[in-house]
Write a protein that holds these residues in place. Structure first.
Motif, mmCIF file in Angstrom:
data_model
loop_
_atom_site.group_PDB
_atom_site.id
_atom_site.type_symbol
_atom_site.label_atom_id
_atom_site.label_comp_id
_atom_site.label_asym_id
_atom_site.label_seq_id
_atom_site.Cartn_x
_atom_site.Cartn_y
_atom_site.Cartn_z
ATOM 1 N N ASP A 238 -6.993 8.929 -4.279
ATOM 2 C CA ASP A 238 -5.845 8.417 -5.038
ATOM 3 C C ASP A 238 -5.321 7.120 -4.428
ATOM 4 O O ASP A 238 -5.006 6.160 -5.145
ATOM 5 C CB ASP A 238 -4.714 9.459 -5.061
ATOM 6 N N PHE A 239 -5.236 7.095 -3.118
ATOM 7 C CA PHE A 239 -4.690 5.907 -2.462
ATOM 8 C C PHE A 239 -5.677 4.747 -2.480
ATOM 9 O O PHE A 239 -5.264 3.581 -2.599
ATOM 10 C CB PHE A 239 -4.259 6.260 -1.039
ATOM 11 N N ILE A 240 -6.975 5.027 -2.378
ATOM 12 C CA ILE A 240 -7.949 3.943 -2.516
ATOM 13 C C ILE A 240 -7.825 3.299 -3.888
ATOM 14 O O ILE A 240 -7.791 2.065 -4.015
ATOM 15 C CB ILE A 240 -9.383 4.470 -2.292
ATOM 16 N N SER A 241 -7.742 4.117 -4.936
ATOM 17 C CA SER A 241 -7.616 3.584 -6.302
ATOM 18 C C SER A 241 -6.350 2.758 -6.454
ATOM 19 O O SER A 241 -6.364 1.685 -7.067
ATOM 20 C CB SER A 241 -7.622 4.734 -7.310
ATOM 21 N N TYR A 242 -5.262 3.244 -5.901
ATOM 22 C CA TYR A 242 -3.987 2.522 -6.005
ATOM 23 C C TYR A 242 -4.022 1.215 -5.218
ATOM 24 O O TYR A 242 -3.672 0.147 -5.738
ATOM 25 C CB TYR A 242 -2.859 3.415 -5.499
ATOM 26 N N PHE A 243 -4.473 1.274 -3.976
ATOM 27 C CA PHE A 243 -4.491 0.068 -3.144
ATOM 28 C C PHE A 243 -5.443 -0.990 -3.703
ATOM 29 O O PHE A 243 -5.196 -2.195 -3.560
ATOM 30 C CB PHE A 243 -4.887 0.414 -1.710
ATOM 31 N N ALA A 244 -6.530 -0.560 -4.331
ATOM 32 C CA ALA A 244 -7.495 -1.515 -4.886
ATOM 33 C C ALA A 244 -6.896 -2.366 -5.987
ATOM 34 O O ALA A 244 -7.396 -3.455 -6.280
ATOM 35 C CB ALA A 244 -8.727 -0.780 -5.416
ATOM 36 N N GLU A 245 -5.805 -1.895 -6.590
ATOM 37 C CA GLU A 245 -5.153 -2.632 -7.673
ATOM 38 C C GLU A 245 -3.974 -3.472 -7.184
ATOM 39 O O GLU A 245 -3.369 -4.205 -7.974
ATOM 40 C CB GLU A 245 -4.661 -1.648 -8.743
ATOM 41 N N ARG A 246 -3.638 -3.377 -5.907
ATOM 42 C CA ARG A 246 -2.482 -4.105 -5.384
ATOM 43 C C ARG A 246 -2.894 -5.529 -5.015
ATOM 44 O O ARG A 246 -3.821 -5.738 -4.217
ATOM 45 C CB ARG A 246 -1.915 -3.406 -4.145
ATOM 46 N N PRO A 247 -2.231 -6.536 -5.538
ATOM 47 C CA PRO A 247 -2.651 -7.920 -5.284
ATOM 48 C C PRO A 247 -2.530 -8.346 -3.829
ATOM 49 O O PRO A 247 -3.255 -9.236 -3.387
ATOM 50 C CB PRO A 247 -1.713 -8.738 -6.182
ATOM 51 N N GLU A 248 -1.648 -7.719 -3.059
ATOM 52 C CA GLU A 248 -1.460 -8.136 -1.677
ATOM 53 C C GLU A 248 -2.495 -7.534 -0.728
ATOM 54 O O GLU A 248 -2.599 -7.954 0.431
ATOM 55 C CB GLU A 248 -0.050 -7.765 -1.182
ATOM 56 N N VAL A 249 -3.258 -6.553 -1.184
ATOM 57 C CA VAL A 249 -4.194 -5.844 -0.311
ATOM 58 C C VAL A 249 -5.518 -6.589 -0.236
ATOM 59 O O VAL A 249 -6.189 -6.795 -1.244
ATOM 60 C CB VAL A 249 -4.410 -4.390 -0.805
ATOM 61 N N GLY A 250 -5.893 -6.992 0.984
ATOM 62 C CA GLY A 250 -7.163 -7.676 1.190
ATOM 63 C C GLY A 250 -8.259 -6.741 1.638
ATOM 64 O O GLY A 250 -9.443 -7.028 1.462
ATOM 65 N N ARG A 274 -15.348 -2.666 -7.907
ATOM 66 C CA ARG A 274 -15.143 -3.498 -9.098
ATOM 67 C C ARG A 274 -14.113 -4.596 -8.819
ATOM 68 O O ARG A 274 -14.238 -5.723 -9.308
ATOM 69 C CB ARG A 274 -14.649 -2.640 -10.270
ATOM 70 N N ALA A 275 -13.086 -4.235 -8.053
ATOM 71 C CA ALA A 275 -12.021 -5.185 -7.748
ATOM 72 C C ALA A 275 -12.383 -6.115 -6.602
ATOM 73 O O ALA A 275 -11.642 -7.055 -6.310
ATOM 74 C CB ALA A 275 -10.734 -4.424 -7.411
ATOM 75 N N GLY A 276 -13.515 -5.852 -5.929
ATOM 76 C CA GLY A 276 -13.920 -6.682 -4.801
ATOM 77 C C GLY A 276 -13.106 -6.444 -3.550
ATOM 78 O O GLY A 276 -13.086 -7.292 -2.653
ATOM 79 N N VAL A 277 -12.438 -5.299 -3.457
ATOM 80 C CA VAL A 277 -11.614 -4.984 -2.286
ATOM 81 C C VAL A 277 -12.443 -4.141 -1.318
ATOM 82 O O VAL A 277 -12.855 -3.029 -1.656
ATOM 83 C CB VAL A 277 -10.337 -4.221 -2.689
ATOM 84 N N PRO A 278 -12.719 -4.632 -0.114
ATOM 85 C CA PRO A 278 -13.541 -3.866 0.827
ATOM 86 C C PRO A 278 -12.818 -2.632 1.347
ATOM 87 O O PRO A 278 -11.609 -2.654 1.591
ATOM 88 C CB PRO A 278 -13.810 -4.864 1.954
#
Length: 742
Positions: A238-250, A274-278
């Motif tokens: 759940d938190f991976i999915s949420y953080f992957a959509e946050r613009p501030e998260v690199g 998909r979002a390119g967030v490692p």
């Protein structure tokens, strides 16, 4: 600063509803919507990760503290005090709740949840048993709750039963729960004076996140911390999915002891990809001892580590071993820009240092290109001609102390084949090390390429390190060779993966194939199929098998051999017959009618002696030339059906050389599986042998994957061994097969 100072359908729908935070009565509606939108695969499982709206969890407008206290010496008092400070920082209204108190820390205290002056976003439960409170919170329409209490699944069967009751109550209530057995990490103070992309942190054991949290002291921004605990409801996915959509998260950093649900984790990892967030993760359980400890701590199923490792690799999750690697790799991936090239140059003041680092980097798989002769001539304008500048680049020391040092760095970074410059500084040697550090920082400000420094001093108090290097937002600073190499490789691998990533869920089958309907008629629930029946199952999915006939008499076996064509192989065939060769129930290379007749009698005699029930004897086409491989399906407790490919025949038990993937996956992953095999050279031809039909092997792997997806839990196990892969363009033939129906 980038581095650190230290080195069934209804069941599936139900799970999806709970993960989305929907009211339970909305389940039927959600099922219909999901089916209409086509976001289910052929087995009825969701194809996209739901993204829970956690904004009001991390930034609530109102908070209730159930069991609040201000009596000094009580554990709840310290927690309440910290929550009061946190609520003030995030601008939330805090309401203490306690049945016998009028006020807590000067704030009016409600006697129960029902007496709260407003609907609250978040309730923090400072009670020993959170179960009785959950129903009240649901009636009050509270969105989120946190349960600190322990004594649940981490304690054994009785605790697991209590956690199951808690999870069921949460599901009925409609709220989302963090915990139980969690802590205060979500309510830490995060520095708000740092800029740039941030790290979002997920931990199942809160203390294990401390090294990442302290990166803030080195200038690395941290945006969130989710201590998931036992994950009775909200989980890592759940938190991976949420953080992957946050613009501030690199980047997302995670410490994972056990996965609650393998499918949910893969869907979340897919969303991040998909979002390119490692996503960088420490996953406990590589060894049997580690797996036991993880299960005892969180009450979760650890899962077969080889499957976990493969699943993470499939979806781009970067797995590291230590907390120091977690912090350094996550920091680099969060902050570094996209690489301009994948070439790495090692630049040092010592030939020994450069050679040592280059050996380690090359062994880890980094590409160290030889600099062109023109570039080497350019570098020799500032570096003595007797020193090696091909890569690694050895400057001999003195050039770093004057104007030549910056010229050398700029020249290396100007090479189009160079994407990363790494400078290992094994120890301070002022003033030259001060000048070198400053030149590296200044050069990093003028380029999009990655500049890394390994500061090897064990002291770490030097001004060149503390002020110059750590003061730079563009230089990645490490304390060990190993961490630097791990992080740089992860950085290059991630961007290579992200550039070509195509979600396998987009291509997963939505409807059963005609093969599925044929296969259903062949399945025998609760039974192992005979070889003949298992091969019919393969044939239903278009997998080639030898010409063969099942016979029940010696005369019939002779007629069958004439139809199949000599030479032939004869095998006993029975539903409970797995290891025929060991029992002498296989005869190879039969070339005449008399040999076939004798073989039939011998096979049936052995079967009677061994007490083996046969459905007949197989007379098979004999196929000799090729490479024996194995392709199979097994069920993993976390991820469900998995597909394995490896060297076959007797080698499968001797070498254990196999690769595994979790469906769905595409042709690229099937080929990557072959690339992981130690014996892959056999497929390319060895000792003058011709290369084999790798494309046909890949096709079999993909068809077996389709079987795994469509038959799902009904197919408990499938083993094609050997699969004879013939010469290029000649295909692959399943010589033997075992299938077990659930």
């Amino acid at each position: 600063m980038l581095g650190s100072t230290h080195g069934t359908l209804t069941t599936h729908f139900r799970a999806r509803v709970v993960a989305c935070g929907e009211e339970p009565h909305a389940a039927v509606h959600s099922m219909a919507v999901a089916a209409a939108e086509g976001d289910l695969d052929v087995s009825g499982r969701p194809l996209h990760a739901p993204v829970p709206d956690l904004d009001r969890f991390f930034r609530p407008e109102s908070v209730a503290v159930i069991g609040a206290s201000d009596t000094e010496g009580r554990p709840n008092t310290g927690i309440t005090r910290q929550l009061v400070a946190w609520a003030e920082r995030v601008g939330a209204r805090l309401h203490p709740v306690h049945p016998t108190r009028e006020s807590v820390f000067g704030r009016p205290c409600s006697r129960s949840v029902a007496d709260l002056p407003e609907q609250v976003d978040l309730a923090v439960l400072l009670v020993g048993d959170p179960l009785p409170v959950i129903e009240e919170l649901g009636q009050a329409k509270v969105k989120f709750a946190v349960a600190f209490a322990s004594g649940f699944a981490e304690t054994g069967e009785e605790g697991a039963a209590a956690q199951a009751r808690l999870a069921a109550a949460v599901e009925r209530s409609g709220l989302r729960l963090l915990g139980p057995n969690t802590n205060l990490n979500a309510f830490e103070a995060f520095r708000d004076d740092l800029d740039g992309p941030a790290i979002a942190l997920i931990t199942q054991s809160g203390h294990q996140g401390r090294p990442v949290y302290t990166l803030q002291e080195l200038g690395v921004r941290l945006s969130h911390w989710a201590p998931t605990g036992n994950e009775a409801d909200l989980e890592t996915a759940d938190f991976i999915s949420y953080f992957a959509e946050r613009p501030e998260v690199g980047a997302i950093a995670a410490y994972v002891e056990g996965l609650k649900d393998g499918r949910s984790f893969l869907l979340a990892a897919d969303r991040a990809a998909r979002a390119g967030v490692p996503v960088v993760a420490v996953k406990v359980g590589r060894t049997e001892a580690g797996a036991r400890m993880a299960a005892s701590h969180t009450g979760k199923l650890t899962g077969a580590d080889q499957v976990v490792d493969a699943a993470m690799r499939q979806f781009g999750v970067i797995r590291v071993d230590g907390l120091d690697e977690l912090q350094d790799t996550a920091a680099l991936l969060a902050r570094a820009r996209k690489p301009q090239a994948d070439g790495v140059v090692v630049y040092s003041i010592s030939g020994g240092t450069g050679a040592h680092f280059s050996d380690l980097a090359t062994g880890a798989g980094l590409k160290l290109p030889t600099l062109s002769e023109e570039k080497q001539r350019e570098l020799h304008a500032w570096i003595p001609g007797y020193l090696n500048v091909a890569n690694p680049v050895d400057n001999g020391g003195h050039p770093v102390g004057d104007w030549r040092g910056r010229k050398i760095i700029d020249a290396i970074l100007a090479d189009p084949d160079v994407g990363v410059l790494i400078c290992p500084i094994t120890g301070p040697f002022p003033p030259m090390s001060d000048r070198l550090a400053q030149d590296l920082v200044d050069a990093a400000e003028t380029t999009d390429k990655l500049v890394c420094v390994v500061w090897g001093s064990p002291v770490g108090t030097e001004d060149a390190y503390r002020t110059t290097l750590l003061g730079s937002s563009r230089v990645a600073t490490f304390r060990t060779f190993g961490n630097c190499i791990t992080a740089v490789k992860a950085y290059l691998d991630h961007h290579r993966f992200a550039a070509s990533y195509r979600s396998p869920f987009d291509e997963a089958p939505r409807t059963p194939s005609p093969s599925f309907r044929k296969a259903q008629a062949l399945m025998r629930p609760g039974h192992q199929l005979s070889e003949h029946a298992a091969k019919q199952l393969l044939r239903a999915y278009g997998i080639r098998v030898p010409r063969e006939q099942l016979v029940t008499s010696a005369a019939a076996s002779v007629r069958a051999a004439g139809l199949v064509g000599y030479p032939v192989v004869m095998k006993a065939s029975g539903a409970r017959l797995a290891h025929k060769t060991e029992l002498g129930l296989v005869k190879v290379g039969l070339t005449s009618a008399s040999q076939v007749r004798d073989a039939y009698r011998e096979l049936t005699d052995i079967a009677r002696y061994e007490g083996v029930e046969l459905d007949g004897v197989l007379v098979c086409q004999m196929i000799e030339r090729g490479v024996e491989m194995m392709v199979g399906v097994t069920h993993d407790a976390l991820f469900g059906p998995t597909v394995t490919v490896g060297l076959g025949g007797v080698l499968v038990e001797v070498l254990h050389d196999a690769a595994v993937r979790v469906p769905p996956f595409g042709e690229d992953q099937a080929r990557a599986m072959l690339g992981e095999l130690r014996g892959r050279a056999l497929l390319e031809g060895v000792r003058g042998g011709p290369p084999v039909d790798v494309d046909a092997l890949i096709e079999v792997v993909l068809r077996v994957q389709r079987m795994a997806l469509e038959l799902g839990d009904d197919l408990s196990e499938l083993d094609i061994n050997p699969l004879m892969v013939l010469g290029r363009g000649q295909g692959a033939v399943a010589l033997d097969a075992l299938a077990v129906c659930r």
